[in-house]
Scaffold this active site. Structure first.
Site, mmCIF file in Angstrom:
data_model
loop_
_atom_site.group_PDB
_atom_site.id
_atom_site.type_symbol
_atom_site.label_atom_id
_atom_site.label_comp_id
_atom_site.label_asym_id
_atom_site.label_seq_id
_atom_site.Cartn_x
_atom_site.Cartn_y
_atom_site.Cartn_z
ATOM 1 N NE ARG A 65 -3.545 -0.581 2.709
ATOM 2 C CZ ARG A 65 -3.138 -0.844 3.965
ATOM 3 N NH1 ARG A 65 -2.433 0.032 4.647
ATOM 4 N NH2 ARG A 65 -3.439 -1.994 4.528
ATOM 5 C CE1 TYR A 119 -14.025 17.101 -14.695
ATOM 6 C CE2 TYR A 119 -13.714 16.273 -12.466
ATOM 7 C CZ TYR A 119 -13.898 16.043 -13.815
ATOM 8 O OH TYR A 119 -13.925 14.754 -14.266
ATOM 9 C CG ASP A 195 -8.599 20.576 -11.022
ATOM 10 O OD1 ASP A 195 -7.644 20.288 -11.767
ATOM 11 O OD2 ASP A 195 -9.693 19.983 -11.056
ATOM 12 C CE LYS A 220 -9.371 14.249 -17.614
ATOM 13 N NZ LYS A 220 -9.879 15.190 -16.642
HETATM 14 C C1 PLP Z 1 -10.819 15.028 -15.522
HETATM 15 C C2 PLP Z 1 -10.671 16.084 -14.522
HETATM 16 C C3 PLP Z 1 -10.614 15.790 -13.164
HETATM 17 C C4 PLP Z 1 -10.833 14.406 -12.625
HETATM 18 O O1 PLP Z 1 -9.899 13.514 -13.052
HETATM 19 P P1 PLP Z 1 -10.183 11.934 -13.134
HETATM 20 O O2 PLP Z 1 -8.809 11.396 -13.261
HETATM 21 O O3 PLP Z 1 -11.035 11.714 -14.337
HETATM 22 O O4 PLP Z 1 -10.858 11.529 -11.872
HETATM 23 C C5 PLP Z 1 -10.427 16.825 -12.282
HETATM 24 N N1 PLP Z 1 -10.313 18.096 -12.699
HETATM 25 C C6 PLP Z 1 -10.373 18.425 -13.998
HETATM 26 C C7 PLP Z 1 -10.246 19.844 -14.389
HETATM 27 C C8 PLP Z 1 -10.564 17.435 -14.945
HETATM 28 O O5 PLP Z 1 -10.675 17.752 -16.231
#
Ligand code: PLP
Length: 408
Positions: A65, A119, A195, A220
């Site tokens: 873990r 988001y 974020d 992403k």
């Molecule tokens: C896709 C996304 C997330 C979440 O990411 P996941 O890996 O899909 O959980 C958070 N913030 C933004 C701006 C995103 O585009």
């Protein structure tokens, strides 16, 4: 699953070099270029004394873990890219990173201020999960610094406050003055989380610009190939250690296979982002001149409402942007998107392949939308994630799709 190393030694290099060097410690890679994929739950010890001393060691084998060199190398690489971070925690998704960071800094009775262009799942976290745990929330207009400062000052007694920032918003692409928002939060004793998925550390050095926790969906740009889900949080020492404790308490782990894929993606992130951004900019200029398009929303585009802030604070962008159709209906928009052959229809972004989705900006935000000066009919959005295809091919595809949109 984490380890720490100050990024300052590599910070003097350019982005491409930093990505190649990041996280490649000889003790993890041995005689090969990449760290092996260490699959393992159990780590074996020489004797009882070794078992005992491993328990508290950072970045050493203990139990699956806590990860192994595959995950440590990825976390270390991300730390070295985020100037001023002492460490990075990895999570099974971007949403897990955001939620775990919120659960780290907030307790019942505290408040979370969430930027109104956040988001969607972040908004839902505030109104759902956090509300269930007794954390209050307020959405704020990220472009109205005065009312944001007023909300922060009006602390409602002794409640601690944290703020969740995001720029640009991943659908409406609105920019906000993140350094100012973070500075105001710090003045009022509030922890700021950002974020930073859109720009990532190469495009926006979040901690250097005053934020306390830099969050990313590695799904992403870092993964970059639409084949994994992962998230990260990077922070200075004390907060990093708290994030780590929360992740351990929640049992968050990422698989070594996914960590190896993310490391592979990371090496090419700079070339991919540069290429995507150049293609997106070319298409944005072209879209802006078309009759079917009312507005292009893309901070990298000169003339965009957020362009000046982007130029001041950011060192790069990505291929994600939106546009608003002029005076069409939902059926026309669906004809447009359905007619695209090179763009897939689907969520996520930052992969090598282009994507398109419809979105309606109005309901996303509580206030301040549509912006002043827009026609009432300018409300149907299309978001494009530009991949690595050739710009001319994407432009032809869009040209065909615009024709299909108006042919019915
Ligand atoms: C896709 C996304 C997330 C979440 O990411 P996941 O890996 O899909 O959980 C958070 N913030 C933004 C701006 C995103 O585009």
């Amino acid at each position: 699953m984490t380890d720490s190393r100050s990024g300052t030694d590599t910070a003097k290099h350019g982005p491409g070099t930093r990505l190649v060097e990041a996280g490649r410690r000889p003790e993890w890679t041995g005689a090969v270029v990449n760290p092996p994929v260490w699959r393992g739950s159990t780590h074996l010890y020489e004797n009882c004394a070794a078992l005992k001393s491993a328990r508290n060691a950072d970045g050493a084998f203990f139990y699956g873990r806590r990860g192994a060199p595959t995950q440590w190398a990825l976390a270390d690489a991300l730390t070295s890219l985020e100037n001023r971070a002492e460490g990075t925690v990895l999570y099974p998704s971007g949403v897990a990173a955001i939620t775990a960071a919120a659960l780290t800094v907030l307790r019942p009775g505290d408040r979370l201020l969430v930027t109104d262009n956040a988001y969607d799942p972040s908004r839902n976290m505030a109104t759902g999960l956090l509300a269930n745990f007794g954390v209050e929330h307020r959405f704020f207009d990220p472009q109205d610094l005065d009312s944001y400062a007023a909300i922060l000052s009006d602390s409602g007694g002794s409640a601690n406050t944290a703020v969740l920032l995001e720029a640009p918003g991943s659908l409406t692409m609105e920019m906000s003055d993140i350094p100012a928002l973070a500075a105001i939060a710090r003045d009022r004793g509030a922890i700021s989380m950002v974020d930073n998925t859109w720009a990532g550390p190469l495009g926006f050095p979040a901690l250097e610009r005053g934020c306390d926790i830099a969050l990313m969906s590695l799904t992403k740009h870092v993964g970059g190939h639409s084949d994994l889900l992962m998230g990260s949080a990077s922070a200075r020492g004390p907060l990093y250690r708290k994030l780590r404790m929360t992740a351990q308490a929640l049992g968050h782990v990422v698989s070594p296979d996914d960590a190896a894929l993310a490391l592979r993606g990371l090496r090419t992130m700079s070339v991919r982002l540069t290429r995507e951004t150049a293609t997106a900019l070319e298409l944005a200029y072209w879209l802006q001149a078309r009759d079917e398009v009312a507005h292009v929303l893309y901070p990298c585009l000169p003339g965009d409402a957020g362009h000046d802030l982007w130029q001041r604070d950011f060192t790069g962008g990505c291929g994600l942007f939106s546009f608003i159709l002029k005076g069409r209906d939902e059926a026309a928009r669906a004809r447009l998107i359905d007619a695209l052959e090179l763009f897939g229809i689907g969520y996520s972004w930052g992969g090598f392949e282009s994507l398109a989705i419809p979105f309606n900006p109005g309901p996303i935000r509580d206030g301040a939308w549509p912006p002043a000066g827009w026609d009432a009919g300018d409300k149907l959005g299309v978001r494009l994630s530009i991949g690595l295809e050739d710009a001319g091919d994407l432009q032809l595809d869009l040209t065909r799709a615009f024709a299909a949109m108006d042919s019915a």
